[in-house]
Design a protein around this motif. Structure first.
Motif, PDB file in Angstrom:
ATOM      1  N   GLY A  27       0.796  -1.223   0.000  1.00  0.00           N
ATOM      2  CA  GLY A  27       0.000   0.000   0.000  1.00  0.00           C
ATOM      3  C   GLY A  27       0.827   1.271   0.000  1.00  0.00           C
ATOM      4  O   GLY A  27       0.391   2.297  -0.484  1.00  0.00           O
ATOM      5  N   ARG A  28       2.026   1.223   0.528  1.00  0.00           N
ATOM      6  CA  ARG A  28       2.957   2.356   0.503  1.00  0.00           C
ATOM      7  C   ARG A  28       4.371   1.823   0.646  1.00  0.00           C
ATOM      8  O   ARG A  28       4.585   0.732   1.139  1.00  0.00           O
ATOM      9  N   VAL A  29       5.312   2.619   0.222  1.00  0.00           N
ATOM     10  CA  VAL A  29       6.712   2.223   0.276  1.00  0.00           C
ATOM     11  C   VAL A  29       7.477   3.294   1.023  1.00  0.00           C
ATOM     12  O   VAL A  29       7.356   4.479   0.729  1.00  0.00           O
ATOM     13  N   ARG A  30       8.237   2.886   2.016  1.00  0.00           N
ATOM     14  CA  ARG A  30       9.083   3.817   2.771  1.00  0.00           C
ATOM     15  C   ARG A  30      10.465   3.859   2.168  1.00  0.00           C
ATOM     16  O   ARG A  30      11.052   2.834   1.852  1.00  0.00           O
ATOM     17  N   VAL A  31      10.991   5.054   2.048  1.00  0.00           N
ATOM     18  CA  VAL A  31      12.323   5.252   1.493  1.00  0.00           C
ATOM     19  C   VAL A  31      13.253   5.622   2.637  1.00  0.00           C
ATOM     20  O   VAL A  31      12.978   6.553   3.393  1.00  0.00           O
ATOM     21  N   ALA A  32      14.355   4.884   2.755  1.00  0.00           N
ATOM     22  CA  ALA A  32      15.238   5.031   3.906  1.00  0.00           C
ATOM     23  C   ALA A  32      16.148   6.259   3.823  1.00  0.00           C
ATOM     24  O   ALA A  32      16.321   6.968   4.806  1.00  0.00           O
ATOM     25  N   GLY A  33      16.728   6.518   2.674  1.00  0.00           N
ATOM     26  CA  GLY A  33      17.692   7.616   2.598  1.00  0.00           C
ATOM     27  C   GLY A  33      17.636   8.340   1.272  1.00  0.00           C
ATOM     28  O   GLY A  33      16.833   8.033   0.400  1.00  0.00           O
ATOM     29  N   GLU A  34      18.525   9.308   1.148  1.00  0.00           N
ATOM     30  CA  GLU A  34      18.573  10.129  -0.058  1.00  0.00           C
ATOM     31  C   GLU A  34      18.905   9.310  -1.296  1.00  0.00           C
ATOM     32  O   GLU A  34      18.342   9.538  -2.363  1.00  0.00           O
ATOM     33  N   ASP A  35      19.840   8.370  -1.171  1.00  0.00           N
ATOM     34  CA  ASP A  35      20.228   7.555  -2.330  1.00  0.00           C
ATOM     35  C   ASP A  35      19.066   6.697  -2.806  1.00  0.00           C
ATOM     36  O   ASP A  35      18.812   6.596  -4.002  1.00  0.00           O
ATOM     37  N   GLN A  36      18.373   6.082  -1.867  1.00  0.00           N
ATOM     38  CA  GLN A  36      17.230   5.245  -2.227  1.00  0.00           C
ATOM     39  C   GLN A  36      16.094   6.108  -2.795  1.00  0.00           C
ATOM     40  O   GLN A  36      15.415   5.701  -3.720  1.00  0.00           O
ATOM     41  N   PHE A  37      15.914   7.293  -2.249  1.00  0.00           N
ATOM     42  CA  PHE A  37      14.892   8.198  -2.765  1.00  0.00           C
ATOM     43  C   PHE A  37      15.191   8.584  -4.211  1.00  0.00           C
ATOM     44  O   PHE A  37      14.302   8.581  -5.057  1.00  0.00           O
ATOM     45  N   ALA A  38      16.447   8.912  -4.490  1.00  0.00           N
ATOM     46  CA  ALA A  38      16.837   9.294  -5.853  1.00  0.00           C
ATOM     47  C   ALA A  38      16.604   8.139  -6.819  1.00  0.00           C
ATOM     48  O   ALA A  38      16.117   8.344  -7.934  1.00  0.00           O
ATOM     49  N   GLU A  39      16.926   6.935  -6.401  1.00  0.00           N
ATOM     50  CA  GLU A  39      16.717   5.764  -7.256  1.00  0.00           C
ATOM     51  C   GLU A  39      15.229   5.529  -7.502  1.00  0.00           C
ATOM     52  O   GLU A  39      14.815   5.272  -8.633  1.00  0.00           O
ATOM     53  N   CYS A  40      14.409   5.648  -6.464  1.00  0.00           N
ATOM     54  CA  CYS A  40      12.965   5.488  -6.623  1.00  0.00           C
ATOM     55  C   CYS A  40      12.402   6.560  -7.542  1.00  0.00           C
ATOM     56  O   CYS A  40      11.522   6.297  -8.359  1.00  0.00           O
ATOM     57  N   ARG A  41      12.904   7.777  -7.425  1.00  0.00           N
ATOM     58  CA  ARG A  41      12.443   8.864  -8.285  1.00  0.00           C
ATOM     59  C   ARG A  41      12.752   8.565  -9.758  1.00  0.00           C
ATOM     60  O   ARG A  41      11.932   8.787 -10.639  1.00  0.00           O
ATOM     61  N   LYS A  42      13.950   8.032 -10.029  1.00  0.00           N
ATOM     62  CA  LYS A  42      14.318   7.662 -11.392  1.00  0.00           C
ATOM     63  C   LYS A  42      13.403   6.564 -11.921  1.00  0.00           C
ATOM     64  O   LYS A  42      12.991   6.595 -13.082  1.00  0.00           O
ATOM     65  N   VAL A  43      13.099   5.597 -11.072  1.00  0.00           N
ATOM     66  CA  VAL A  43      12.221   4.487 -11.472  1.00  0.00           C
ATOM     67  C   VAL A  43      10.822   5.011 -11.781  1.00  0.00           C
ATOM     68  O   VAL A  43      10.210   4.639 -12.791  1.00  0.00           O
ATOM     69  N   ILE A  44      10.312   5.892 -10.946  1.00  0.00           N
ATOM     70  CA  ILE A  44       8.977   6.457 -11.162  1.00  0.00           C
ATOM     71  C   ILE A  44       8.947   7.286 -12.438  1.00  0.00           C
ATOM     72  O   ILE A  44       8.016   7.178 -13.241  1.00  0.00           O
ATOM     73  N   ASP A  45       9.967   8.092 -12.657  1.00  0.00           N
ATOM     74  CA  ASP A  45      10.044   8.891 -13.875  1.00  0.00           C
ATOM     75  C   ASP A  45      10.096   8.004 -15.115  1.00  0.00           C
ATOM     76  O   ASP A  45       9.460   8.285 -16.122  1.00  0.00           O
ATOM     77  N   TYR A  46      10.864   6.915 -15.036  1.00  0.00           N
ATOM     78  CA  TYR A  46      10.946   5.971 -16.160  1.00  0.00           C
ATOM     79  C   TYR A  46       9.565   5.373 -16.437  1.00  0.00           C
ATOM     80  O   TYR A  46       9.143   5.289 -17.591  1.00  0.00           O
TER      81      TYR A  46
END
Length: 50
Positions: A27-46
């Motif tokens: 239902g939701r995904v927690r992002v631990a740090g800045e690096d993981q957030f940046a990677e998730c953002r790239k995945v979402i943008d893709y």
């Protein structure tokens, strides 16, 4: 070689599928740090582009 066949595109597609599956089950995904957030953002943008 088309973009869809490149290693980066295949890796992003795999991460997109993993993220969507996590969102569907948890239902939701927690992002631990800045690096993981940046990677998730790239995945979402893709995923939004394709």
């Amino acid at each position: 070689m088309s973009y869809a066949e490149r290693l980066v595109a295949r890796a992003r597609r795999a991460k997109t599928i993993e993220l969507v599956e996590r969102l569907l089950t948890e239902g939701r995904v927690r992002v631990a740090g800045e690096d993981q957030f940046a990677e998730c953002r790239k995945v979402i943008d893709y995923a939004k582009r394709h």
